[in-house]
Design a protein around this motif. Structure first.
Motif, PDB file in Angstrom:
ATOM      1  N   ASP A   1     -37.697   8.268 -53.582  1.00 18.86           N
ATOM      2  CA  ASP A   1     -36.891   7.366 -54.375  1.00 18.86           C
ATOM      3  C   ASP A   1     -35.655   6.983 -53.587  1.00 18.86           C
ATOM      4  N   CYS A   2     -35.267   5.727 -53.761  1.00 21.67           N
ATOM      5  CA  CYS A   2     -34.045   5.283 -53.103  1.00 21.67           C
ATOM      6  C   CYS A   2     -33.567   3.994 -53.741  1.00 21.67           C
ATOM      7  N   CYS A   3     -32.342   3.641 -53.434  1.00 20.21           N
ATOM      8  CA  CYS A   3     -31.756   2.381 -53.868  1.00 20.21           C
ATOM      9  C   CYS A   3     -31.266   1.658 -52.626  1.00 20.21           C
ATOM     10  N   THR A   4     -31.341   0.345 -52.638  1.00 20.82           N
ATOM     11  CA  THR A   4     -30.795  -0.430 -51.538  1.00 20.82           C
ATOM     12  C   THR A   4     -29.735  -1.362 -52.084  1.00 20.82           C
ATOM     13  N   ASN A   5     -28.708  -1.584 -51.309  1.00 21.41           N
ATOM     14  CA  ASN A   5     -27.612  -2.444 -51.698  1.00 21.41           C
ATOM     15  C   ASN A   5     -27.971  -3.893 -51.388  1.00 21.41           C
ATOM     16  N   GLN A   6     -27.880  -4.750 -52.355  1.00 20.86           N
ATOM     17  CA  GLN A   6     -28.193  -6.168 -52.186  1.00 20.86           C
ATOM     18  C   GLN A   6     -26.928  -6.976 -52.453  1.00 20.86           C
ATOM     19  N   ASN A   7     -26.166  -7.278 -51.425  1.00 21.19           N
ATOM     20  CA  ASN A   7     -24.912  -8.001 -51.597  1.00 21.19           C
ATOM     21  C   ASN A   7     -25.040  -9.487 -51.289  1.00 21.19           C
ATOM     22  N   GLY A   8     -26.239 -10.003 -51.213  1.00 25.11           N
ATOM     23  CA  GLY A   8     -26.422 -11.398 -50.856  1.00 25.11           C
ATOM     24  C   GLY A   8     -26.419 -12.354 -52.034  1.00 25.11           C
ATOM     25  N   GLY A   9     -26.046 -11.906 -53.208  1.00 30.22           N
ATOM     26  CA  GLY A   9     -26.056 -12.762 -54.385  1.00 30.22           C
ATOM     27  C   GLY A   9     -27.385 -12.669 -55.109  1.00 30.22           C
ATOM     28  N   PHE A  10     -27.567 -13.544 -56.073  1.00 32.21           N
ATOM     29  CA  PHE A  10     -28.779 -13.520 -56.886  1.00 32.21           C
ATOM     30  C   PHE A  10     -29.945 -14.182 -56.175  1.00 32.21           C
ATOM     31  N   GLN A  11     -31.125 -13.690 -56.480  1.00 34.94           N
ATOM     32  CA  GLN A  11     -32.354 -14.272 -55.976  1.00 34.94           C
ATOM     33  C   GLN A  11     -33.245 -14.577 -57.167  1.00 34.94           C
ATOM     34  N   PRO A  12     -34.054 -15.627 -57.093  1.00 33.48           N
ATOM     35  CA  PRO A  12     -34.963 -15.923 -58.211  1.00 33.48           C
ATOM     36  C   PRO A  12     -35.897 -14.750 -58.494  1.00 33.48           C
ATOM     37  N   ALA A  13     -36.188 -14.534 -59.765  1.00 34.88           N
ATOM     38  CA  ALA A  13     -37.114 -13.465 -60.151  1.00 34.88           C
ATOM     39  C   ALA A  13     -38.515 -13.804 -59.668  1.00 34.88           C
ATOM     40  N   ILE A  14     -39.190 -12.791 -59.177  1.00 29.44           N
ATOM     41  CA  ILE A  14     -40.572 -12.946 -58.731  1.00 29.44           C
ATOM     42  C   ILE A  14     -41.441 -12.108 -59.652  1.00 29.44           C
ATOM     43  N   ALA A  15     -42.405 -12.751 -60.284  1.00 28.36           N
ATOM     44  CA  ALA A  15     -43.293 -12.040 -61.204  1.00 28.36           C
ATOM     45  C   ALA A  15     -44.226 -11.129 -60.424  1.00 28.36           C
ATOM     46  N   LYS A  16     -44.470  -9.961 -60.993  1.00 26.53           N
ATOM     47  CA  LYS A  16     -45.450  -9.052 -60.401  1.00 26.53           C
ATOM     48  C   LYS A  16     -46.196  -8.370 -61.526  1.00 26.53           C
ATOM     49  N   ASP A  17     -47.355  -7.901 -61.231  1.00 28.16           N
ATOM     50  CA  ASP A  17     -48.205  -7.274 -62.248  1.00 28.16           C
ATOM     51  C   ASP A  17     -48.382  -5.800 -61.904  1.00 28.16           C
ATOM     52  N   PHE A  18     -47.269  -5.059 -61.933  1.00 30.80           N
ATOM     53  CA  PHE A  18     -47.288  -3.653 -61.576  1.00 30.80           C
ATOM     54  C   PHE A  18     -46.368  -2.897 -62.518  1.00 30.80           C
ATOM     55  N   CYS A  19     -46.880  -1.916 -63.210  1.00 33.07           N
ATOM     56  CA  CYS A  19     -46.094  -1.087 -64.127  1.00 33.07           C
ATOM     57  C   CYS A  19     -45.234  -1.940 -65.060  1.00 33.07           C
ATOM     58  N   SER A  20     -45.853  -2.870 -65.741  1.00 33.18           N
ATOM     59  CA  SER A  20     -45.096  -3.813 -66.563  1.00 33.18           C
ATOM     60  C   SER A  20     -44.257  -3.126 -67.633  1.00 33.18           C
ATOM     61  N   GLU A  21     -44.639  -1.919 -68.051  1.00 35.12           N
ATOM     62  CA  GLU A  21     -43.827  -1.221 -69.043  1.00 35.12           C
ATOM     63  C   GLU A  21     -42.474  -0.795 -68.468  1.00 35.12           C
ATOM     64  N   ASN A  22     -42.356  -0.690 -67.157  1.00 35.55           N
ATOM     65  CA  ASN A  22     -41.090  -0.341 -66.511  1.00 35.55           C
ATOM     66  C   ASN A  22     -40.404  -1.528 -65.850  1.00 35.55           C
TER      67      ASN A  22
END
Length: 65
Positions: free
Chosen positions: A1-22
């Motif tokens: 497990d890890c987190c990455t810092n994303q300081n580049g502003g917002f990005q459009p949401a990309i749909a994915k079909d993986f663990c949709s309950e989470n």
């Protein structure tokens, strides 16, 4: 497990079909459930959304005003 810092502003949401309950089918979002997610309203001059945080990370899901 890890987190990455994303300081580049917002990005459009990309749909994915993986663990949709989470992920609610949003790439990069991971909600752990069981009351272990914390939410707070958030907005700036351009976007309005929700800050989420949990043991897996923190992020903002937002839409343009």
């Amino acid at each position: 497990d890890c987190c990455t810092n994303q300081n580049g502003g917002f990005q459009p949401a990309i749909a994915k079909d993986f663990c949709s309950e989470n992920t609610f089918n949003i790439d990069g979002l991971w909600l752990v459930g069981r009351g272990d997610d914390y939410f707070q309203a958030w907005e700036n001059d351009v976007f309005k959304g929700i800050v989420y945080s949990n043991c897996c990370g923190r992020g903002i899901v937002a839409i343009k005003k």
